[in-house]
Design a protein around this motif. Structure first.
Motif, PDB file in Angstrom:
ATOM      1  N   ASP A 108    -107.590 -49.485   7.691  1.00 37.82           N
ATOM      2  CA  ASP A 108    -108.438 -49.078   8.806  1.00 37.82           C
ATOM      3  C   ASP A 108    -107.782 -48.055   9.741  1.00 37.82           C
ATOM      4  O   ASP A 108    -108.294 -47.773  10.816  1.00 37.82           O
ATOM      5  CB  ASP A 108    -108.887 -50.299   9.621  1.00 37.82           C
ATOM      6  CG  ASP A 108    -107.705 -51.137  10.116  1.00 37.82           C
ATOM      7  OD1 ASP A 108    -106.546 -50.709   9.941  1.00 37.82           O
ATOM      8  OD2 ASP A 108    -107.951 -52.215  10.687  1.00 37.82           O
ATOM      9  N   CYS A 109    -106.645 -47.491   9.341  1.00 34.14           N
ATOM     10  CA  CYS A 109    -106.021 -46.488  10.202  1.00 34.14           C
ATOM     11  C   CYS A 109    -106.443 -45.088   9.752  1.00 34.14           C
ATOM     12  O   CYS A 109    -106.878 -44.886   8.612  1.00 34.14           O
ATOM     13  CB  CYS A 109    -104.510 -46.613  10.220  1.00 34.14           C
ATOM     14  SG  CYS A 109    -103.665 -46.024   8.740  1.00 34.14           S
ATOM     15  N   GLN A 122    -102.009 -60.441  -2.692  1.00 37.41           N
ATOM     16  CA  GLN A 122    -101.365 -59.779  -1.562  1.00 37.41           C
ATOM     17  C   GLN A 122    -100.197 -58.943  -2.072  1.00 37.41           C
ATOM     18  O   GLN A 122     -99.459 -59.367  -2.971  1.00 37.41           O
ATOM     19  CB  GLN A 122    -100.857 -60.813  -0.552  1.00 37.41           C
ATOM     20  CG  GLN A 122    -101.975 -61.600   0.115  1.00 37.41           C
ATOM     21  CD  GLN A 122    -101.442 -62.773   0.914  1.00 37.41           C
ATOM     22  OE1 GLN A 122    -100.516 -63.464   0.486  1.00 37.41           O
ATOM     23  NE2 GLN A 122    -102.046 -63.018   2.073  1.00 37.41           N
ATOM     24  N   LEU A 123    -100.025 -57.766  -1.501  1.00 36.71           N
ATOM     25  CA  LEU A 123     -98.945 -56.873  -1.911  1.00 36.71           C
ATOM     26  C   LEU A 123     -97.603 -57.422  -1.442  1.00 36.71           C
ATOM     27  O   LEU A 123     -97.422 -57.710  -0.255  1.00 36.71           O
ATOM     28  CB  LEU A 123     -99.169 -55.478  -1.319  1.00 36.71           C
ATOM     29  CG  LEU A 123     -98.157 -54.405  -1.708  1.00 36.71           C
ATOM     30  CD1 LEU A 123     -98.271 -54.061  -3.189  1.00 36.71           C
ATOM     31  CD2 LEU A 123     -98.361 -53.145  -0.861  1.00 36.71           C
ATOM     32  N   VAL A 124     -96.656 -57.592  -2.350  1.00 36.50           N
ATOM     33  CA  VAL A 124     -95.334 -58.112  -1.989  1.00 36.50           C
ATOM     34  C   VAL A 124     -94.214 -57.135  -2.320  1.00 36.50           C
ATOM     35  O   VAL A 124     -93.062 -57.352  -1.953  1.00 36.50           O
ATOM     36  CB  VAL A 124     -95.060 -59.465  -2.688  1.00 36.50           C
ATOM     37  CG1 VAL A 124     -95.981 -60.541  -2.137  1.00 36.50           C
ATOM     38  CG2 VAL A 124     -95.189 -59.348  -4.204  1.00 36.50           C
ATOM     39  N   GLY A 125     -94.529 -56.030  -3.006  1.00 30.82           N
ATOM     40  CA  GLY A 125     -93.494 -55.058  -3.330  1.00 30.82           C
ATOM     41  C   GLY A 125     -93.956 -54.109  -4.413  1.00 30.82           C
ATOM     42  O   GLY A 125     -95.154 -54.019  -4.713  1.00 30.82           O
ATOM     43  N   ASP A 160    -105.416 -54.422   3.213  1.00 32.89           N
ATOM     44  CA  ASP A 160    -106.302 -54.819   4.304  1.00 32.89           C
ATOM     45  C   ASP A 160    -105.525 -55.713   5.258  1.00 32.89           C
ATOM     46  O   ASP A 160    -104.314 -55.916   5.085  1.00 32.89           O
ATOM     47  CB  ASP A 160    -107.564 -55.502   3.766  1.00 32.89           C
ATOM     48  CG  ASP A 160    -107.269 -56.801   3.012  1.00 32.89           C
ATOM     49  OD1 ASP A 160    -106.165 -57.366   3.170  1.00 32.89           O
ATOM     50  OD2 ASP A 160    -108.160 -57.244   2.255  1.00 32.89           O
ATOM     51  N   ARG A 161    -106.203 -56.261   6.247  1.00 30.83           N
ATOM     52  CA  ARG A 161    -105.511 -57.056   7.266  1.00 30.83           C
ATOM     53  C   ARG A 161    -105.063 -58.424   6.749  1.00 30.83           C
ATOM     54  O   ARG A 161    -104.339 -59.150   7.432  1.00 30.83           O
ATOM     55  CB  ARG A 161    -106.417 -57.223   8.486  1.00 30.83           C
ATOM     56  CG  ARG A 161    -106.628 -55.925   9.267  1.00 30.83           C
ATOM     57  CD  ARG A 161    -105.304 -55.385   9.786  1.00 30.83           C
ATOM     58  NE  ARG A 161    -105.454 -54.069  10.425  1.00 30.83           N
ATOM     59  CZ  ARG A 161    -104.447 -53.398  10.991  1.00 30.83           C
ATOM     60  NH1 ARG A 161    -103.234 -53.911  10.979  1.00 30.83           N
ATOM     61  NH2 ARG A 161    -104.662 -52.226  11.531  1.00 30.83           N
ATOM     62  N   ASP A 162    -105.468 -58.762   5.547  1.00 34.02           N
ATOM     63  CA  ASP A 162    -104.978 -59.982   4.900  1.00 34.02           C
ATOM     64  C   ASP A 162    -103.862 -59.660   3.914  1.00 34.02           C
ATOM     65  O   ASP A 162    -103.475 -60.501   3.104  1.00 34.02           O
ATOM     66  CB  ASP A 162    -106.119 -60.700   4.170  1.00 34.02           C
ATOM     67  CG  ASP A 162    -107.130 -61.282   5.140  1.00 34.02           C
ATOM     68  OD1 ASP A 162    -106.705 -61.777   6.203  1.00 34.02           O
ATOM     69  OD2 ASP A 162    -108.340 -61.220   4.844  1.00 34.02           O
ATOM     70  N   ARG A 163    -103.386 -58.426   3.966  1.00 31.59           N
ATOM     71  CA  ARG A 163    -102.283 -57.922   3.142  1.00 31.59           C
ATOM     72  C   ARG A 163    -102.652 -57.796   1.656  1.00 31.59           C
ATOM     73  O   ARG A 163    -101.783 -57.683   0.811  1.00 31.59           O
ATOM     74  CB  ARG A 163    -101.020 -58.783   3.299  1.00 31.59           C
ATOM     75  CG  ARG A 163    -100.558 -58.961   4.726  1.00 31.59           C
ATOM     76  CD  ARG A 163     -99.173 -59.572   4.838  1.00 31.59           C
ATOM     77  NE  ARG A 163     -98.993 -60.756   4.047  1.00 31.59           N
ATOM     78  CZ  ARG A 163     -99.422 -61.960   4.389  1.00 31.59           C
ATOM     79  NH1 ARG A 163    -100.100 -62.142   5.504  1.00 31.59           N
ATOM     80  NH2 ARG A 163     -99.193 -62.998   3.609  1.00 31.59           N
ATOM     81  N   LYS A 164    -103.950 -57.834   1.358  1.00 32.98           N
ATOM     82  CA  LYS A 164    -104.383 -57.670  -0.029  1.00 32.98           C
ATOM     83  C   LYS A 164    -104.394 -56.188  -0.399  1.00 32.98           C
ATOM     84  O   LYS A 164    -104.802 -55.338   0.396  1.00 32.98           O
ATOM     85  CB  LYS A 164    -105.759 -58.290  -0.243  1.00 32.98           C
ATOM     86  CG  LYS A 164    -105.755 -59.808  -0.134  1.00 32.98           C
ATOM     87  CD  LYS A 164    -107.121 -60.396  -0.447  1.00 32.98           C
ATOM     88  CE  LYS A 164    -107.071 -61.920  -0.379  1.00 32.98           C
ATOM     89  NZ  LYS A 164    -108.393 -62.530  -0.687  1.00 32.98           N
TER      90      LYS A 164
END
Length: 282
Positions: free
Chosen positions: A132-133, A221-224, A158-162
């Motif tokens: 959203d930026c 969720q993105l972890v790396g 997204d804001r849930d880190r997905k």
């Protein structure tokens, strides 16, 4: 012991780290640990990375946790984690507690995965943008982030880190300042699970057009990210194939030329340390 002898021994560590590692491996771990206490941490770390992680772990067993952490903190993360895996649970905890916070957090995350899993070899500290930026805000964010792995772009969440997408630096720089990142990103990017085995992703189609792939957890969720170069390192380590003959000529030649002198200096250093009660225990 003269300062000149210590300086000569330390100069050998810096100029011939592989040869110095080979020489140090000829003596007991306790003696080598005493010598490394006298060496500047940066110089000692270069030498330690030329050794097998299991041998470095045996050295750490003879060092105070704070000293071991100081030697390990600036090493490549994959090598550092490999060393930590070789320590017993109690030693590992004590060393981890004394590592810088950012290094400690990354190591704990990677140690959570098995050695053969993607997550154990991924880069955890990566640049990420929220979807959203705006492009202008994204450029400001990335400019302020001085550290990060080399990459052709940045992942978007997204804001849930997905994981939501990927945007190349070129695209980001050429976009209108008020354009949302979500409108210019590449959606539906490929990803792999952190718990997947390295072998299972070795032939992934992503390697045909990218040098890295996003790594996600069970919640997507993105972890790396996993770089292809780190995939190859992991596969090599998992295969347990250590090619000792590679570079043996140059290393053994250096040992033959400098080894005896270095061992003599090494012995002098250790003797002085013993007589002084071990300055490394300050």
């Amino acid at each position: 012991m003269s300062r000149q002898k210590l300086d000569l021994a330390l100069a050998f560590l810096v100029s011939q780290p592989a040869a110095a590692a080979a020489v140090l491996e000829l003596v007991s771990a306790s003696e080598a640990a005493r010598f490394l206490r006298e060496a500047p941490p940066g110089s000692a770390a270069v030498v330690l990375q030329k050794m097998l992680p299991s041998y470095v772990a045996s050295l750490c067993a003879h060092l105070e946790p704070a000293v071991a952490a100081e030697l390990l903190k600036d090493m490549d993360t994959d090598f550092l984690v490999a060393v930590l895996r070789c320590l017993d649970r109690r030693q590992r905890r004590r060393v981890l507690e004394r590592l810088p916070e950012r290094v400690r957090v990354t190591c704990r995350l990677l140690l959570h995965y098995s050695e053969e899993a993607v997550g154990a070899w991924m880069v955890a500290s990566i640049r990420v943008l929220p979807e959203d930026c705006s492009a202008a805000e994204a450029q400001t964010r990335l400019t302020s982030e001085l550290e990060g792995p080399d990459s052709e772009g940045v992942y978007v969440v997204d804001r849930d880190r997905k994981l939501r997408g990927f945007v190349g630096f070129g695209t980001l720089l050429s976009a209108a300042s008020d354009a949302s990142v979500s409108s210019i990103m590449e959606a539906d990017v490929e990803s792999v699970s952190g718990r997947a085995s390295l072998v299972s992703v070795a032939d992934h189609p992503v390697w045909a057009h990218r040098d890295s792939v996003a790594v996600v957890n069970r919640k997507q969720q993105l972890v790396g990210m996993l770089r292809h170069v780190d995939l190859r390192k992991g596969l090599g380590a998992s295969a347990k194939t250590i090619e000792k003959s590679r570079g043996a000529g140059s290393i053994s030649g250096a040992v033959e030329i400098y080894g005896q002198s270095f061992l003599a200096l090494f012995g002098t250093v250790c003797e002085a340390v013993s007589q002084s009660g071990g300055r490394g225990n300050r």
